[in-house]
Design a protein around this motif. Structure first.
Motif, PDB file in Angstrom:
ATOM      1  N   GLN A 139       0.818  -1.211   0.000  1.00 55.23           N
ATOM      2  CA  GLN A 139       0.000   0.000   0.000  1.00 55.23           C
ATOM      3  C   GLN A 139       0.854   1.264   0.000  1.00 55.23           C
ATOM      4  OE1 GLN A 139      -3.376   0.145  -0.168  1.00 55.23           O
ATOM      5  NE2 GLN A 139      -3.375   2.384  -0.131  1.00 55.23           N
ATOM      6  N   GLU A 140       1.902   1.264   0.808  1.00 53.47           N
ATOM      7  CA  GLU A 140       2.741   2.462   0.931  1.00 53.47           C
ATOM      8  C   GLU A 140       3.574   2.727  -0.324  1.00 53.47           C
ATOM      9  OE1 GLU A 140       5.017  -1.036   2.762  1.00 53.47           O
ATOM     10  OE2 GLU A 140       2.945  -0.265   2.738  1.00 53.47           O
ATOM     11  N   GLU A 141       3.622   1.767  -1.245  1.00 54.88           N
ATOM     12  CA  GLU A 141       4.422   1.938  -2.461  1.00 54.88           C
ATOM     13  C   GLU A 141       3.566   2.245  -3.693  1.00 54.88           C
ATOM     14  OE1 GLU A 141       7.561  -0.913  -3.082  1.00 54.88           O
ATOM     15  OE2 GLU A 141       7.742  -1.302  -0.936  1.00 54.88           O
ATOM     16  N   LEU A 142       2.267   2.421  -3.501  1.00 47.45           N
ATOM     17  CA  LEU A 142       1.409   2.790  -4.631  1.00 47.45           C
ATOM     18  C   LEU A 142       1.783   4.161  -5.184  1.00 47.45           C
ATOM     19  CD1 LEU A 142      -2.114   1.537  -3.474  1.00 47.45           C
ATOM     20  CD2 LEU A 142      -0.704   0.614  -5.325  1.00 47.45           C
ATOM     21  N   LYS A 143       2.354   5.022  -4.355  1.00 51.64           N
ATOM     22  CA  LYS A 143       2.780   6.340  -4.822  1.00 51.64           C
ATOM     23  C   LYS A 143       4.098   6.273  -5.588  1.00 51.64           C
ATOM     24  CE  LYS A 143       0.268   9.101  -1.434  1.00 51.64           C
ATOM     25  NZ  LYS A 143      -0.688   9.595  -2.458  1.00 51.64           N
ATOM     26  N   GLN A 144       4.637   5.093  -5.730  1.00 51.58           N
ATOM     27  CA  GLN A 144       5.812   4.852  -6.559  1.00 51.58           C
ATOM     28  C   GLN A 144       5.438   3.915  -7.715  1.00 51.58           C
ATOM     29  OE1 GLN A 144       8.246   4.730  -2.382  1.00 51.58           O
ATOM     30  NE2 GLN A 144       8.854   3.263  -3.947  1.00 51.58           N
ATOM     31  N   THR A 145       4.186   4.044  -8.163  1.00 53.47           N
ATOM     32  CA  THR A 145       3.636   3.115  -9.157  1.00 53.47           C
ATOM     33  C   THR A 145       3.113   3.872 -10.375  1.00 53.47           C
ATOM     34  OG1 THR A 145       2.991   1.531  -7.440  1.00 53.47           O
ATOM     35  CG2 THR A 145       1.840   1.369  -9.552  1.00 53.47           C
ATOM     36  N   ILE A 146       3.290   3.274 -11.541  1.00 52.71           N
ATOM     37  CA  ILE A 146       2.630   3.741 -12.766  1.00 52.71           C
ATOM     38  C   ILE A 146       1.708   2.621 -13.236  1.00 52.71           C
ATOM     39  CG2 ILE A 146       2.939   4.412 -15.182  1.00 52.71           C
ATOM     40  CD1 ILE A 146       5.614   5.642 -14.403  1.00 52.71           C
ATOM     41  N   LEU A 147       0.445   2.976 -13.436  1.00 51.46           N
ATOM     42  CA  LEU A 147      -0.545   2.011 -13.921  1.00 51.46           C
ATOM     43  C   LEU A 147      -0.624   2.085 -15.436  1.00 51.46           C
ATOM     44  CD1 LEU A 147      -2.902  -0.011 -13.396  1.00 51.46           C
ATOM     45  CD2 LEU A 147      -4.426   1.983 -13.251  1.00 51.46           C
ATOM     46  N   LEU A 148      -0.552   0.939 -16.090  1.00 45.64           N
ATOM     47  CA  LEU A 148      -0.719   0.833 -17.541  1.00 45.64           C
ATOM     48  C   LEU A 148      -2.073   0.184 -17.802  1.00 45.64           C
ATOM     49  CD1 LEU A 148       2.794  -0.657 -18.442  1.00 45.64           C
ATOM     50  CD2 LEU A 148       2.176   1.745 -18.115  1.00 45.64           C
ATOM     51  N   ALA A 149      -2.881   0.833 -18.612  1.00 44.53           N
ATOM     52  CA  ALA A 149      -4.204   0.296 -18.933  1.00 44.53           C
ATOM     53  C   ALA A 149      -4.591   0.787 -20.318  1.00 44.53           C
ATOM     54  CB  ALA A 149      -5.237   0.741 -17.896  1.00 44.53           C
ATOM     55  N   HIS A 150      -5.260  -0.050 -21.070  1.00 48.83           N
ATOM     56  CA  HIS A 150      -5.598   0.338 -22.438  1.00 48.83           C
ATOM     57  C   HIS A 150      -6.719   1.372 -22.477  1.00 48.83           C
ATOM     58  CE1 HIS A 150      -5.555  -0.016 -26.728  1.00 48.83           C
ATOM     59  NE2 HIS A 150      -6.845  -0.344 -26.782  1.00 48.83           N
ATOM     60  N   HIS A 151      -7.775   1.150 -21.727  1.00 48.35           N
ATOM     61  CA  HIS A 151      -8.930   2.062 -21.765  1.00 48.35           C
ATOM     62  C   HIS A 151      -8.665   3.294 -20.900  1.00 48.35           C
ATOM     63  CE1 HIS A 151     -13.002   3.610 -21.637  1.00 48.35           C
ATOM     64  NE2 HIS A 151     -13.368   2.710 -22.548  1.00 48.35           N
ATOM     65  N   PRO A 152      -8.955   4.505 -21.414  1.00 45.49           N
ATOM     66  CA  PRO A 152      -8.592   5.723 -20.680  1.00 45.49           C
ATOM     67  C   PRO A 152      -9.338   5.942 -19.365  1.00 45.49           C
ATOM     68  CG  PRO A 152      -9.874   6.256 -22.647  1.00 45.49           C
ATOM     69  CD  PRO A 152      -9.507   4.812 -22.751  1.00 45.49           C
ATOM     70  N   GLU A 153     -10.497   5.334 -19.179  1.00 50.31           N
ATOM     71  CA  GLU A 153     -11.221   5.573 -17.933  1.00 50.31           C
ATOM     72  C   GLU A 153     -10.607   4.862 -16.731  1.00 50.31           C
ATOM     73  OE1 GLU A 153     -15.488   5.745 -17.921  1.00 50.31           O
ATOM     74  OE2 GLU A 153     -15.530   6.278 -20.058  1.00 50.31           O
ATOM     75  N   PHE A 154      -9.588   4.037 -16.973  1.00 48.59           N
ATOM     76  CA  PHE A 154      -8.817   3.492 -15.857  1.00 48.59           C
ATOM     77  C   PHE A 154      -8.027   4.598 -15.150  1.00 48.59           C
ATOM     78  CE2 PHE A 154      -9.873  -0.498 -17.766  1.00 48.59           C
ATOM     79  CZ  PHE A 154      -9.733  -1.464 -16.773  1.00 48.59           C
ATOM     80  N   ILE A 155      -7.925   5.758 -15.770  1.00 47.01           N
ATOM     81  CA  ILE A 155      -7.300   6.906 -15.118  1.00 47.01           C
ATOM     82  C   ILE A 155      -8.003   7.209 -13.801  1.00 47.01           C
ATOM     83  CG2 ILE A 155      -6.998   9.416 -15.313  1.00 47.01           C
ATOM     84  CD1 ILE A 155      -6.479   8.963 -18.322  1.00 47.01           C
TER      85      ILE A 155
END
Length: 309
Positions: free
Chosen positions: A220-236
């Protein structure tokens, strides 16, 4: 939604854009009603239509532009200077060859990014997909921290199981419903699967569940060091809800048609470029290929993201 987009696209190509061009030129023609009627009905609209379509097919869709962004991470001191490049929606096939893919990867590497991420819809031709996996593998050495792939909807349409079997034989990191920490860094990359839910409520629930699945192994504490990759833009929205500082997406092709940097028909909630969502950022990539081979005011792109504290 797909056929609605196709109809909209064709309407724009064959009616709206020619009409706009024609009106601009038409205003400069001397006042002679007979000549105006002749030009409008016989010459002007077809010429504008042909010219716009020819430009979009022969020129703009082949012009890969580069865009550069600095992205602030709340815990980014240790990641400062790390650079990711993003490509998306290559749509390998009739209008994007294996040689085109090789040249694209070399062009991406010119700016020496540490990582390349691919946000889906690359493998779109059953016959070419095995060779494309090999092309990606050959390009891994161009990116010091590797190549990371997240799935799009077209991979499912083109026998994803078969393509996956070839990808597993390469050095490409396959992020489909999972996450990995980038070797030698504190950065996590997570890849969400594509949601095929049809109604709004199911779509919201499914993409939230797919996002949770993608990040399940990240503390949980490392989510701020994460980049999410997702095809559909609403995953933003889902990335922002988890406090993830950056979500990279594609799928929309930026609308493929634009005026002054804006999509002619905004068919999606987020269509192109940077999206601010609370303290998080999202990015909707304009794509590198096309499902219809015409682009006007929306060239294909390579996006670079440099992390700043």
């Amino acid at each position: 939604m797909f056929w609605a987009m196709v109809i909209t696209f064709l309407a724009v190509i064959f009616f709206i854009i020619p009409t706009v061009f024609a009106c601009i030129i038409y205003r400069k023609i001397p006042v002679d009603k007979n000549k105006r009627r002749f030009l409008k009905g016989v010459t002007l609209y077809p010429a504008a239509m042909a010219g716009g379509s020819a430009y979009g097919y022969h020129y703009e869709r082949k012009q890969q532009v580069k865009r550069y962004y600095d992205v602030k991470f709340p815990q980014g001191k240790a990641l400062s200077g790390l650079t990711l490049a993003q490509i998306s929606d290559v749509h390998l096939g009739k209008f994007f060859s294996l040689d085109n893919l090789r040249n694209l990867l070399k062009r991406v590497a010119e700016d020496e990014p540490d990582i390349l991420v691919v946000t889906g819809d690359l493998f779109d031709d059953v016959e070419m997909n095995p060779a494309a996996a090999q092309v990606l593998d050959e390009a891994v050495d161009l990116f010091p921290k590797g190549i990371y792939f997240a799935i799009g909807n077209h991979e499912y349409y083109r026998n994803w199981g078969r393509t996956l079997s070839f990808l597993k034989k390469t050095r490409v990191h396959i992020l489909v419903g999972r996450a990995e920490k980038v070797p030698g860094t504190d950065l996590w990359l997570a890849g969400a699967e594509y949601s095929f839910a049809r109604d709004d409520e199911s779509f919201e629930q499914e993409k939230a569940a797919l996002t949770q699945k993608a990040v399940k192994d990240i503390p949980q504490e490392e989510l701020k060091q994460t980049i999410l990759l997702a095809h559909h833009p609403e995953f933003i929205d889902d990335g922002a809800a988890l406090g993830i500082p950056l979500t990279l997406t594609g799928h929309t092709h930026g609308g493929q048609l634009g005026i002054f940097g804006l999509p002619v028909i905004p068919a999606f909630k987020y269509t192109r470029g940077l999206v601010k969502n609370g303290d998080s950022l999202g990015y909707v990539h304009c794509g590198n290929g096309s499902w219809l081979p015409i682009r006007v005011g929306c060239p294909p792109e390579i996006a670079y993201f440099r992390i700043r504290p």
